[in-house]
Design an enzyme around this catalytic site. Structure first.
Site, PDB file in Angstrom:
ATOM      1  N   GLY A 199       0.823  -1.202   0.000  1.00  0.00           N
ATOM      2  CA  GLY A 199       0.000   0.000   0.000  1.00  0.00           C
ATOM      3  C   GLY A 199       0.855   1.249   0.000  1.00  0.00           C
ATOM      4  N   PHE A 200       0.201   2.371  -0.072  1.00  0.00           N
ATOM      5  CA  PHE A 200       0.895   3.661  -0.163  1.00  0.00           C
ATOM      6  C   PHE A 200       1.843   3.878   1.013  1.00  0.00           C
ATOM      7  CE2 PHE A 200       0.184   8.134   1.414  1.00  0.00           C
ATOM      8  CZ  PHE A 200       1.219   8.702   0.682  1.00  0.00           C
ATOM      9  N   ILE A 201       1.346   3.798   2.229  1.00  0.00           N
ATOM     10  CA  ILE A 201       2.197   4.030   3.390  1.00  0.00           C
ATOM     11  C   ILE A 201       3.139   2.851   3.603  1.00  0.00           C
ATOM     12  CG2 ILE A 201       2.235   4.438   5.885  1.00  0.00           C
ATOM     13  CD1 ILE A 201      -0.545   5.750   5.573  1.00  0.00           C
ATOM     14  N   ASP A 217       0.641  -9.111   1.634  1.00  0.00           N
ATOM     15  CA  ASP A 217      -0.409  -8.234   1.106  1.00  0.00           C
ATOM     16  C   ASP A 217      -1.219  -9.021   0.086  1.00  0.00           C
ATOM     17  OD1 ASP A 217      -1.869  -6.016  -0.161  1.00  0.00           O
ATOM     18  OD2 ASP A 217      -0.372  -4.721   0.769  1.00  0.00           O
ATOM     19  N   ASN A 218      -2.544  -8.838   0.100  1.00  0.00           N
ATOM     20  CA  ASN A 218      -3.371  -9.529  -0.891  1.00  0.00           C
ATOM     21  C   ASN A 218      -3.632  -8.683  -2.125  1.00  0.00           C
ATOM     22  OD1 ASN A 218      -5.252  -7.629  -0.047  1.00  0.00           O
ATOM     23  ND2 ASN A 218      -6.685  -9.127   0.828  1.00  0.00           N
ATOM     24  N   GLY A 244      -3.403  -2.414  -2.556  1.00  0.00           N
ATOM     25  CA  GLY A 244      -1.999  -2.119  -2.814  1.00  0.00           C
ATOM     26  C   GLY A 244      -1.604  -2.491  -4.229  1.00  0.00           C
ATOM     27  N   THR A 257     -12.236  -6.821   7.754  1.00  0.00           N
ATOM     28  CA  THR A 257     -10.806  -6.720   7.481  1.00  0.00           C
ATOM     29  C   THR A 257     -10.072  -6.122   8.664  1.00  0.00           C
ATOM     30  OG1 THR A 257     -11.142  -6.511   5.090  1.00  0.00           O
ATOM     31  CG2 THR A 257      -9.061  -5.674   5.983  1.00  0.00           C
ATOM     32  N   TYR A 273     -15.768   2.612  10.293  1.00  0.00           N
ATOM     33  CA  TYR A 273     -14.311   2.515  10.181  1.00  0.00           C
ATOM     34  C   TYR A 273     -13.648   2.914  11.494  1.00  0.00           C
ATOM     35  CZ  TYR A 273      -9.569   3.080   8.424  1.00  0.00           C
ATOM     36  OH  TYR A 273      -8.209   2.965   8.243  1.00  0.00           O
TER      37      TYR A 273
END
Length: 344
Positions: free
Chosen positions: A21-23, A42-43, A47, A104, A163
């Site tokens: 992902g980004f971070i 990571d799935n 990402g 998730t 969230y």
């Protein structure tokens, strides 16, 4: 003790979840530069594999759902540090699929924390950093937000708030493991994090605005534009994470992590237009049109950074204008033809 060059210390073994992902990808690059051996799980649901180096002798990438990957890692696999970034991301994704966001965020964190309890080289708990969100503050009871503030959420009939609730449960779990099982856990609540490589598909405001500005399209500001946020460069954000997880005095604690320079979303759009020399106009779009009828948003969101400043002396370094230019450069690079020069 003076290091012995003939017997250098072995590299740290590090697990990063959500590392494409980004971070996560920015963190992986920082840890590689530090000399660590890194396993990324990571799935690729949000990402991108190309965010990581294609080949690196100290990087292992496992494409799998986190629960499956953790179950498959053998008993001999140990880690000195774990960074848990795997999560549902972006307001738009959360509003569109709240079930996915809740399952998730909570389910994968349960699995990760249980895994961390026995994965140090000695068979005990591993130093673990759990990435949370400023969304935990909900509607907020004070401004700026401090780590020990009460939290207030909207009704359960409004998906917008699921969230923040799910990330709050993650924090409760991490703190419970810290108390009951001596898990050396640190929680960081990220505020708006921006920088090169970020995409706008999931409601991320800066890349969406920058792309529109580069293309000369109108920049669409949701709501009336008066809502305020604080934007921090991702490279500054990830620089704090190894310092926090590596400091025993930070274990079992929660830290705000972000910038405390506040500006309105309308001012953000105008800053982007000015910084990039764009001809784009700026127009507002009602929340009901951008998301869904009944959508609620927080008017102001600004962190109190006193705790992290006292703990590790951390401060954001990059200006927003510098970050905007770097985001624009990454978008131009992404659009450039494979053969070389810039797209026109």
């Amino acid at each position: 003790m003076t290091p012995d060059p003939a017997n250098p210390a072995p590299p740290r073994r590090v697990l990063v979840t959500g590392g494409t992902g980004f971070i996560g990808a920015h963190l992986v690059r920082l840890l590689l530069a530090r000399g660590d051996e890194i396993t990324v799980v990571d799935n690729l649901s949000t990402g991108r594999r190309r965010n990581l180096p294609e080949r690196h002798d100290r990087l292992r990438f496992i494409e799998a759902d986190l629960s499956d990957a953790l179950a498959a890692l053998g008993r001999g696999e140990y880690f000195d540090e774990i960074y848990h970034l795997a999560a549902a991301v972006g307001v738009k994704l959360v509003v569109d699929d709240p079930i996915l966001a809740i399952e998730t965020n909570i389910g994968r964190t349960i699995d990760l924390l249980r895994f961390a309890l026995t994965r140090s080289a000695e068979g005990g708990p591993t130093r673990t950093l759990v990435v949370s969100s400023s969304e935990v503050y909900g509607k907020g009871v004070r401004n700026p937000f401090s780590e020990d503030d009460d939290v207030v959420y909207g009704p359960t009939t409004v998906a917008r708030w699921c969230y923040g609730c799910s990330k709050a449960v993650d924090e409760y779990l991490a703190m419970a493991h810290a108390r009951k099982h001596a898990l050396p856990a640190v929680i960081v609540r990220l505020f708006n994090t921006v920088g090169p490589g970020q995409v706008g598909e999931y409601g991320m405001v800066v890349p969406r605005f920058v792309r529109a500005a580069l293309e000369g399209r109108p920049i669409e500001v949701y709501g009336d534009g008066g809502q305020t946020r604080c934007f921090c460069d991702v490279r500054d954000i990830v620089s704090a994470m190894p310092r926090l997880v590596g400091d025993p005095a930070c274990h079992g604690r929660v830290f705000n992590l972000g910038s405390d320079r506040s500006l309105s979303i309308l001012e953000l759009a105008q800053t982007i237009v000015r910084t990039l020399g764009s001809t784009s106009s700026v127009r507002t779009v009602p929340y009901s049109e951008a998301y869904a009828p009944g959508f609620e948003d927080l008017r102001d969101r600004r962190p109190n950074l006193a705790r992290i400043r006292a703990a590790i002396g951390w401060e954001p370094r990059r200006t927003l204008e510098e970050t905007i230019r770097d985001v624009a450069a990454s978008i131009r690079e992404e659009k450039a033809p494979a053969g070389g020069g810039p797209s026109r």
